[in-house]
Structures are given as C-alpha cells and as structure tokens.
Design a protein around this motif. Sequence first.
Motif, PDB file in Angstrom:
ATOM      1  N   TYR A 286       9.468   1.182  -4.240  1.00 33.21           N
ATOM      2  CA  TYR A 286       9.020   0.868  -5.513  1.00 33.21           C
ATOM      3  C   TYR A 286       8.139   2.400  -5.983  1.00 33.21           C
ATOM      4  O   TYR A 286       7.073   2.548  -6.589  1.00 33.21           O
ATOM      5  N   SER A 287       8.696   3.407  -5.294  1.00 33.47           N
ATOM      6  CA  SER A 287       7.944   4.809  -5.660  1.00 33.47           C
ATOM      7  C   SER A 287       7.760   5.174  -7.056  1.00 33.47           C
ATOM      8  O   SER A 287       8.913   4.667  -7.769  1.00 33.47           O
ATOM      9  N   GLN A 288       6.821   5.639  -7.289  1.00 28.78           N
ATOM     10  CA  GLN A 288       6.594   6.335  -8.623  1.00 28.78           C
ATOM     11  C   GLN A 288       6.172   7.443  -9.015  1.00 28.78           C
ATOM     12  O   GLN A 288       5.229   8.012  -7.960  1.00 28.78           O
ATOM     13  N   PHE A 289       6.702   8.097 -10.013  1.00 30.00           N
ATOM     14  CA  PHE A 289       6.187   9.690 -10.269  1.00 30.00           C
ATOM     15  C   PHE A 289       5.380   9.377 -11.593  1.00 30.00           C
ATOM     16  O   PHE A 289       6.027   8.839 -12.415  1.00 30.00           O
ATOM     17  N   LYS A 290       4.370  10.035 -11.721  1.00 36.61           N
ATOM     18  CA  LYS A 290       3.770   9.670 -13.006  1.00 36.61           C
ATOM     19  C   LYS A 290       3.175  11.040 -13.531  1.00 36.61           C
ATOM     20  O   LYS A 290       2.721  12.072 -13.010  1.00 36.61           O
TER      21      LYS A 290
ATOM     22  N   GLY B  92       0.798  -1.195   0.037  1.00 43.07           N
ATOM     23  CA  GLY B  92       0.011  -0.320   0.115  1.00 43.07           C
ATOM     24  C   GLY B  92       0.837   1.463   0.150  1.00 43.07           C
ATOM     25  O   GLY B  92       2.021   1.101   0.290  1.00 43.07           O
ATOM     26  N   GLY B  93       0.352   2.350  -0.593  1.00 44.90           N
ATOM     27  CA  GLY B  93       1.184   3.530  -0.581  1.00 44.90           C
ATOM     28  C   GLY B  93       0.253   4.643  -0.809  1.00 44.90           C
ATOM     29  O   GLY B  93      -0.729   4.970  -1.424  1.00 44.90           O
ATOM     30  N   LEU B  94       0.697   5.765  -0.184  1.00 40.38           N
ATOM     31  CA  LEU B  94       0.081   7.087  -0.235  1.00 40.38           C
ATOM     32  C   LEU B  94       0.279   7.725  -1.525  1.00 40.38           C
ATOM     33  O   LEU B  94       1.369   7.522  -2.092  1.00 40.38           O
TER      34      LEU B  94
ATOM     35  N   TYR C 141       2.384  11.529  -7.564  1.00 41.75           N
ATOM     36  CA  TYR C 141       3.648  10.767  -6.836  1.00 41.75           C
ATOM     37  C   TYR C 141       2.914   9.805  -6.229  1.00 41.75           C
ATOM     38  O   TYR C 141       1.909   9.822  -5.102  1.00 41.75           O
ATOM     39  N   HIS C 142       3.352   8.290  -6.153  1.00 39.45           N
ATOM     40  CA  HIS C 142       3.071   7.280  -5.358  1.00 39.45           C
ATOM     41  C   HIS C 142       4.254   6.854  -4.254  1.00 39.45           C
ATOM     42  O   HIS C 142       5.317   6.653  -4.790  1.00 39.45           O
ATOM     43  N   HIS C 143       3.732   7.125  -3.041  1.00 39.84           N
ATOM     44  CA  HIS C 143       4.952   6.603  -2.249  1.00 39.84           C
ATOM     45  C   HIS C 143       4.789   5.376  -1.795  1.00 39.84           C
ATOM     46  O   HIS C 143       3.745   4.823  -0.941  1.00 39.84           O
TER      47      HIS C 143
END
Length: 181
Positions: free
Chosen positions: A168-172, A138-140, A162-164
């Motif tokens: 596996y952090s992701q910027f979209k 899960g991520g904020l 931005y998914h924290h």
Amino acid sequence: MQFLLTFVVTSLVAPLAPAAHPATTLSGVEAMTTTVFQEQQTSFSGLGFRVNFQSDELVEGFAFVPGIEYWRNSTRLEQYGINAMRRDATLALDARYHFRFNSMSPYLGAGYGLHFLTTEVEAPAFGLPRAETSLTKGGLALLGGILVPMGGKFQNFIEVKYHHVTDYSQFKLNFRIGFGL
C-alpha cells in the motif's frame, strides 16, 4: 472503530511527551491538503492536521511532528452495478530538521505511521453483495519540503512524502498552511 480508539488514546498520551523534557514546547499547528499517489491507483486528494513540538536545548532546528492524515477514494460503475471504496486514516509521528536559508526554510525528515486501511466492494450483479477488508499496517516515511513565511506567524509549506507500507505504498504531494505559536 480501531482507528477511533487509537486516536483517542494517542490524543490523551501525546500531551505528556513535552512534560518529559520541560524545554519542549508546542511551536505550531498545520492544516494540509494532499494529492495521494497510491500503489496501483490514480491520484486523489486527502486532508491532514499536524502539531509541532520543538526544543532548542536538544538540537536547534529539529522538530517532532505528530499528526493525522486521511484520504478516501471511491469509484462507481453504474452500468455494472459496482461500487468500490478505499480509505486510509494514518496516525503519524515525523521528525524534521529545518535548514535556515534566508527567509525560506527547507527541511528533511523521517517518521513512522500507523495506517488504518479499509477496502469495500459492492458488485451484486457479479455475486458479491458486499465485501469489506480492514487492516492496520505500520510504515516508515521519508519527507522533504520548504517552509515559506507568509507574514506574521503564518507559514506556507510544500512537501513531498513517501510512506513505505507493504502492498500500500503512497507518495504524497502536500500543501500546508501553518501558524507558529
């Protein structure tokens, strides 16, 4: 399989949320394409679908936005016989607040996503015939964007999100088209 089961359960339960507050209505649907920048990876593309629920009785301009996002990235090195693939299917629930500014509508939001992550590697020449790792995290998320009307009920969006997610952090960068109901 775990993602599919969670998706089916969520699809059955999500329509019950507006019933909890009768003034909450389905106000739009969105389809999007995304450019994903994942931690320690180059950029690649993904897809998504969202629906909007609004209730002007709660806070005008505030929307709940459940959705599904998916990306898959693969690499093949023929000369070494290596194949690698990563994918993420995300069930997300975001809350957005739209500011009214002439014909455009900038917005800010936050949310939570359940990420179903999978990594597969095949490298038989290196003694690894096939390995697969799957996990759920899960991520904020934090997001901001601009909605621009296109005409009629169609809307165009550009958004950064931005998914924290630990490790596996992701910027979209999301481009979407929406249809208001």
